[in-house]
Design a protein around this motif. Structure first.
Motif, PDB file in Angstrom:
ATOM      1  N   ALA A   1       0.845  -1.198   0.000  1.00 43.67           N
ATOM      2  CA  ALA A   1       0.000   0.000   0.000  1.00 43.67           C
ATOM      3  C   ALA A   1       0.883   1.251   0.000  1.00 43.67           C
ATOM      4  N   ILE A   2       0.784   2.017  -1.083  1.00 44.19           N
ATOM      5  CA  ILE A   2       1.611   3.212  -1.263  1.00 44.19           C
ATOM      6  C   ILE A   2       0.700   4.435  -1.311  1.00 44.19           C
ATOM      7  N   LEU A   3       1.038   5.436  -0.518  1.00 45.24           N
ATOM      8  CA  LEU A   3       0.226   6.651  -0.443  1.00 45.24           C
ATOM      9  C   LEU A   3       0.838   7.752  -1.295  1.00 45.24           C
ATOM     10  N   HIS A   4       0.044   8.294  -2.217  1.00 48.03           N
ATOM     11  CA  HIS A   4       0.462   9.474  -2.979  1.00 48.03           C
ATOM     12  C   HIS A   4      -0.789  10.245  -3.390  1.00 48.03           C
ATOM     13  N   PRO A   5      -0.677  11.525  -3.720  1.00 50.15           N
ATOM     14  CA  PRO A   5      -1.852  12.386  -3.901  1.00 50.15           C
ATOM     15  C   PRO A   5      -2.848  11.925  -4.952  1.00 50.15           C
TER      16      PRO A   5
ATOM     17  N   GLY B   1       4.872  -2.303   9.399  1.00 48.61           N
ATOM     18  CA  GLY B   1       5.705  -1.096   9.434  1.00 48.61           C
ATOM     19  C   GLY B   1       5.004   0.111  10.023  1.00 48.61           C
ATOM     20  N   GLY B   2       3.672   0.048  10.158  1.00 48.81           N
ATOM     21  CA  GLY B   2       2.920   1.084  10.855  1.00 48.81           C
ATOM     22  C   GLY B   2       2.565   2.312  10.041  1.00 48.81           C
ATOM     23  N   ARG B   3       2.769   2.272   8.730  1.00 47.99           N
ATOM     24  CA  ARG B   3       2.434   3.415   7.894  1.00 47.99           C
ATOM     25  C   ARG B   3       2.350   2.959   6.440  1.00 47.99           C
ATOM     26  N   PHE B   4       1.841   3.844   5.595  1.00 49.26           N
ATOM     27  CA  PHE B   4       1.895   3.599   4.158  1.00 49.26           C
ATOM     28  C   PHE B   4       3.336   3.761   3.662  1.00 49.26           C
ATOM     29  N   GLY B   5       3.627   3.103   2.554  1.00 48.90           N
ATOM     30  CA  GLY B   5       4.887   3.347   1.882  1.00 48.90           C
ATOM     31  C   GLY B   5       4.804   4.592   1.024  1.00 48.90           C
ATOM     32  N   THR B   6       5.947   5.036   0.536  1.00 45.86           N
ATOM     33  CA  THR B   6       6.006   6.213  -0.334  1.00 45.86           C
ATOM     34  C   THR B   6       6.483   5.795  -1.727  1.00 45.86           C
ATOM     35  N   PRO B   7       6.103   6.551  -2.746  1.00 47.32           N
ATOM     36  CA  PRO B   7       6.607   6.244  -4.089  1.00 47.32           C
ATOM     37  C   PRO B   7       8.126   6.243  -4.168  1.00 47.32           C
ATOM     38  N   GLU B   8       8.763   7.109  -3.406  1.00 51.87           N
ATOM     39  CA  GLU B   8      10.219   7.194  -3.437  1.00 51.87           C
ATOM     40  C   GLU B   8      10.867   5.911  -2.910  1.00 51.87           C
ATOM     41  N   GLU B   9      10.203   5.257  -1.955  1.00 46.29           N
ATOM     42  CA  GLU B   9      10.757   4.011  -1.425  1.00 46.29           C
ATOM     43  C   GLU B   9      10.685   2.888  -2.463  1.00 46.29           C
ATOM     44  N   ILE B  10       9.679   2.924  -3.318  1.00 42.74           N
ATOM     45  CA  ILE B  10       9.619   1.979  -4.434  1.00 42.74           C
ATOM     46  C   ILE B  10      10.701   2.320  -5.457  1.00 42.74           C
ATOM     47  N   ALA B  11      10.816   3.603  -5.766  1.00 41.17           N
ATOM     48  CA  ALA B  11      11.798   4.043  -6.766  1.00 41.17           C
ATOM     49  C   ALA B  11      13.216   3.645  -6.381  1.00 41.17           C
ATOM     50  N   ASN B  12      13.542   3.738  -5.099  1.00 40.21           N
ATOM     51  CA  ASN B  12      14.895   3.383  -4.664  1.00 40.21           C
ATOM     52  C   ASN B  12      15.226   1.929  -4.981  1.00 40.21           C
ATOM     53  N   VAL B  13      14.256   1.039  -4.799  1.00 35.43           N
ATOM     54  CA  VAL B  13      14.482  -0.381  -5.080  1.00 35.43           C
ATOM     55  C   VAL B  13      14.579  -0.616  -6.585  1.00 35.43           C
ATOM     56  N   VAL B  14      13.737   0.083  -7.353  1.00 33.76           N
ATOM     57  CA  VAL B  14      13.781  -0.048  -8.813  1.00 33.76           C
ATOM     58  C   VAL B  14      15.152   0.375  -9.338  1.00 33.76           C
ATOM     59  N   LEU B  15      15.668   1.493  -8.845  1.00 32.11           N
ATOM     60  CA  LEU B  15      16.980   1.948  -9.301  1.00 32.11           C
ATOM     61  C   LEU B  15      18.066   0.926  -8.982  1.00 32.11           C
ATOM     62  N   PHE B  16      18.018   0.361  -7.799  1.00 31.44           N
ATOM     63  CA  PHE B  16      19.013  -0.654  -7.458  1.00 31.44           C
ATOM     64  C   PHE B  16      18.920  -1.846  -8.404  1.00 31.44           C
ATOM     65  N   LEU B  17      17.711  -2.345  -8.640  1.00 30.66           N
ATOM     66  CA  LEU B  17      17.544  -3.499  -9.519  1.00 30.66           C
ATOM     67  C   LEU B  17      17.988  -3.198 -10.946  1.00 30.66           C
ATOM     68  N   ALA B  18      17.848  -1.945 -11.360  1.00 30.97           N
ATOM     69  CA  ALA B  18      18.249  -1.550 -12.714  1.00 30.97           C
ATOM     70  C   ALA B  18      19.749  -1.329 -12.844  1.00 30.97           C
ATOM     71  N   SER B  19      20.446  -1.271 -11.735  1.00 30.63           N
ATOM     72  CA  SER B  19      21.870  -0.928 -11.750  1.00 30.63           C
ATOM     73  C   SER B  19      22.740  -2.168 -11.829  1.00 30.63           C
ATOM     74  N   PRO B  20      23.991  -2.011 -12.243  1.00 32.41           N
ATOM     75  CA  PRO B  20      24.932  -3.142 -12.243  1.00 32.41           C
ATOM     76  C   PRO B  20      25.180  -3.717 -10.852  1.00 32.41           C
ATOM     77  N   GLN B  21      24.858  -2.951  -9.807  1.00 32.44           N
ATOM     78  CA  GLN B  21      25.035  -3.466  -8.445  1.00 32.44           C
ATOM     79  C   GLN B  21      24.120  -4.659  -8.172  1.00 32.44           C
ATOM     80  N   ALA B  22      23.063  -4.806  -8.973  1.00 31.78           N
ATOM     81  CA  ALA B  22      22.111  -5.905  -8.777  1.00 31.78           C
ATOM     82  C   ALA B  22      22.242  -6.953  -9.869  1.00 31.78           C
ATOM     83  N   ARG B  23      23.448  -7.102 -10.403  1.00 30.98           N
ATOM     84  CA  ARG B  23      23.610  -7.956 -11.586  1.00 30.98           C
ATOM     85  C   ARG B  23      23.309  -9.432 -11.341  1.00 30.98           C
ATOM     86  N   TRP B  24      23.239  -9.878 -10.082  1.00 33.44           N
ATOM     87  CA  TRP B  24      22.918 -11.291  -9.833  1.00 33.44           C
ATOM     88  C   TRP B  24      21.437 -11.477  -9.507  1.00 33.44           C
ATOM     89  N   PHE B  25      20.655 -10.402  -9.578  1.00 35.04           N
ATOM     90  CA  PHE B  25      19.199 -10.499  -9.499  1.00 35.04           C
ATOM     91  C   PHE B  25      18.681 -10.830 -10.887  1.00 35.04           C
TER      92      PHE B  25
END
Length: 249
Positions: free
Chosen positions: A180-184, A209-233
């Motif tokens: 569940a992600i909260l945005h306007p 976790g006691g709150r909604f997630g934020t779009p930025e918290e999703i974006a951070n994971v997407v960027l990691f998965l898209a990066s060479p740092q996640a090459r074994w994913f």
């Protein structure tokens, strides 16, 4: 951590609101070249001029092909595809017309399949590329509308199937399953405004976790998965949900 995303050509579907917008902005701030799709440019006059917007109805096959042609004419080859566009419709299964199931699959599933197929030839040619599919925890367990759940479940399965097919071509395919992600502009914001007590109770009872997630918290994971740092994913769909999912995988 240097994510090594500078100058990468990134295409984000449904990239002007909510999670998609946060993803587009995060890539831009990492130095990537970003283009997004949207139904309309309305209300985006003050957005980053450097992020290009291509409009189109992604529920239609011909429109997806036109949008992709415009994107590639602007950028050339796409390095990173983020299949984010999605939405919920319908009601109880018995009350939902079959046409709404078709519509949900066109938007949430077939758009991702189609754009993935469109980017694969060039990615295979250069031996590199990343695809990240945005699904949902409700693709693994019931919680949203049946039309949405079913399409997102298909997307999770597609992510693994495609990843296995193209891994040796140098292409990585993964997914992110938000809770569940909260945005306007999202449904949770509307529900919160309509019945704050009910929604706050839902958060207390259903999200450890006691709150909604934020779009930025999703974006951070997407960027990691898209990066060479996640090459074994490869073929993974990662829950990003504050513990909301009932599954232990």
């Amino acid at each position: 951590m240097n994510l090594q995303l500078q100058n990468k050509a990134v295409f984000v579907t449904g990239g002007t609101k909510g999670i998609g917008r946060a993803i587009a902005e995060a890539f831009y701030k990492e130095g990537a070249r970003v283009v997004v799709s949207a139904r309309t440019k309305e209300g985006l006059e003050s957005w980053y001029e450097e992020i290009s917007i291509v409009t189109g109805d992604l529920t239609k096959e011909a429109e997806r092909e036109r949008v992709f042609a415009e994107v590639t004419s602007h950028f050339g080859a796409i390095d990173i595809l983020i299949n984010n566009v999605g939405g919920s419709n319908g009601a109880a299964i018995a009350e939902t017309p079959l046409a709404l199931f078709h519509e949900a699959f066109e938007l949430n599933f077939f758009s991702a399949v189609h754009f993935s197929k469109l980017v694969l030839p060039q990615m295979k040619k250069v031996g590199a590329g990343v695809i990240v599919n945005i699904s949902s925890i409700f693709g693994r367990e019931s919680g949203g509308k049946a039309t949405y759940n079913s399409a997102k479940a298909a997307l999770i399965s597609f992510t693994k199937s495609l990843a296995d097919e193209v891994a040796r071509d140098g292409i990585r395919v993964n997914g992110v399953a938000p809770g569940a992600i909260l945005h306007p502009t999202g449904n949770w914001q509307k529900r919160l405004e309509e019945d704050p007590e009910k929604i706050n109770t839902f958060v207390d009872e259903q999200i450890p976790g006691g709150r909604f997630g934020t779009p930025e918290e999703i974006a951070n994971v997407v960027l990691f998965l898209a990066s060479p740092q996640a090459r074994w994913f490869m073929g993974a769909t990662v829950n990003v949900d504050g513990g909301q999912s009932k599954g232990n995988f």
